[in-house]
Design a protein around this motif. Structure first.
Motif, PDB file in Angstrom:
ATOM      1  N   LEU A  31      56.719   2.343  29.613  1.00  0.00           N
ATOM      2  CA  LEU A  31      56.584   1.235  30.566  1.00  0.00           C
ATOM      3  C   LEU A  31      55.267   1.340  31.325  1.00  0.00           C
ATOM      4  O   LEU A  31      54.504   0.373  31.410  1.00  0.00           O
ATOM      5  N   THR A  35      52.143  -1.244  30.502  1.00  0.00           N
ATOM      6  CA  THR A  35      51.799  -2.139  31.608  1.00  0.00           C
ATOM      7  C   THR A  35      50.374  -1.884  32.081  1.00  0.00           C
ATOM      8  O   THR A  35      49.610  -2.832  32.300  1.00  0.00           O
ATOM      9  N   ILE A  52      57.997 -10.765  29.852  1.00  0.00           N
ATOM     10  CA  ILE A  52      58.599  -9.452  30.065  1.00  0.00           C
ATOM     11  C   ILE A  52      60.117  -9.412  29.819  1.00  0.00           C
ATOM     12  O   ILE A  52      60.634  -8.429  29.294  1.00  0.00           O
ATOM     13  N   PHE A  53      60.831 -10.454  30.142  1.00  0.00           N
ATOM     14  CA  PHE A  53      62.284 -10.428  29.924  1.00  0.00           C
ATOM     15  C   PHE A  53      62.743 -11.270  28.732  1.00  0.00           C
ATOM     16  O   PHE A  53      63.938 -11.397  28.492  1.00  0.00           O
ATOM     17  N   ASP A  56      65.355 -10.007  26.169  1.00  0.00           N
ATOM     18  CA  ASP A  56      66.772 -10.063  26.536  1.00  0.00           C
ATOM     19  C   ASP A  56      67.464 -11.320  26.020  1.00  0.00           C
ATOM     20  O   ASP A  56      68.693 -11.394  26.041  1.00  0.00           O
ATOM     21  N   HIS A  77      64.267  -4.288  20.839  1.00  0.00           N
ATOM     22  CA  HIS A  77      64.254  -3.251  21.871  1.00  0.00           C
ATOM     23  C   HIS A  77      63.854  -1.877  21.329  1.00  0.00           C
ATOM     24  O   HIS A  77      64.062  -0.875  21.991  1.00  0.00           O
ATOM     25  N   VAL A 104      56.135  -6.402  25.213  1.00  0.00           N
ATOM     26  CA  VAL A 104      57.412  -6.064  24.577  1.00  0.00           C
ATOM     27  C   VAL A 104      57.648  -4.555  24.640  1.00  0.00           C
ATOM     28  O   VAL A 104      58.774  -4.108  24.888  1.00  0.00           O
ATOM     29  N   HIS A 107      58.779  -3.773  28.104  1.00  0.00           N
ATOM     30  CA  HIS A 107      60.178  -4.148  28.297  1.00  0.00           C
ATOM     31  C   HIS A 107      61.117  -3.094  27.707  1.00  0.00           C
ATOM     32  O   HIS A 107      62.089  -2.689  28.351  1.00  0.00           O
ATOM     33  N   ASP A 111      63.833  -0.845  29.842  1.00  0.00           N
ATOM     34  CA  ASP A 111      65.262  -0.739  29.554  1.00  0.00           C
ATOM     35  C   ASP A 111      65.680   0.711  29.318  1.00  0.00           C
ATOM     36  O   ASP A 111      66.693   1.169  29.833  1.00  0.00           O
TER      37      ASP A 111
END
Length: 137
Positions: A31, A35, A52-53, A56, A77, A104, A107, A111
């Motif tokens: 992450l 980032t 970013i989400f 999901d 994921h 991705v 993200h 998680d």
């Protein structure tokens, strides 16, 4: 005797202890690295906020069944998708693919750092990092 032969305990196939901690720290590192790379390369904050989400959205596949839901979730994921996107971006000279790959990856790392592991087809809450949600042990 187990009355439900297709039921898998939430702890089956899940890592524990120091290995679980290392996998979560690895996610945090991914992450932070993805980032940082994104913003140091001049990535657009709005694109980051929008994308970013998006992984999901794979949760929607659980409306079909848990096997397809788990496969869809896992496909977006893992770190495989960002590597494929980054490779395609490099090979084709498309900078936006590099940027999306970093988002991705961020993200997936996010998680993992929170303990949301890859899903088993047995149940949404059954992950490689342990049970999640209300049924967590």
């Amino acid at each position: 005797m187990n009355d439900a032969p297709n039921t898998i305990p939430a702890s089956a196939g899940s890592v524990t202890g120091g290995v679980r901690l290392m996998l979560r720290l690895e996610g945090l590192a991914v992450l932070a690295a993805a980032t940082s790379a994104y913003f140091l390369a001049g990535g657009n904050p709005w694109l980051f906020a929008i994308v970013i989400f998006m992984p999901d959205l794979s949760f929607l596949a659980y409306a079909i069944n848990t096997r397809i839901g788990a496969a869809a979730y896992n496909a977006v994921h893992t770190y495989i998708l960002p590597l494929v996107l980054a490779g395609a971006g490099w090979a084709l000279g498309i900078e936006s693919l590099w940027q999306i790959a970093l988002i991705v990856a961020a993200h997936a790392g996010f998680d993992r750092s929170l303990g949301y592991g890859l899903k088993y087809a047995s149940a949404f809450s059954h992950t490689h990092l342990g049970a999640i949600g209300r049924k967590a042990e």
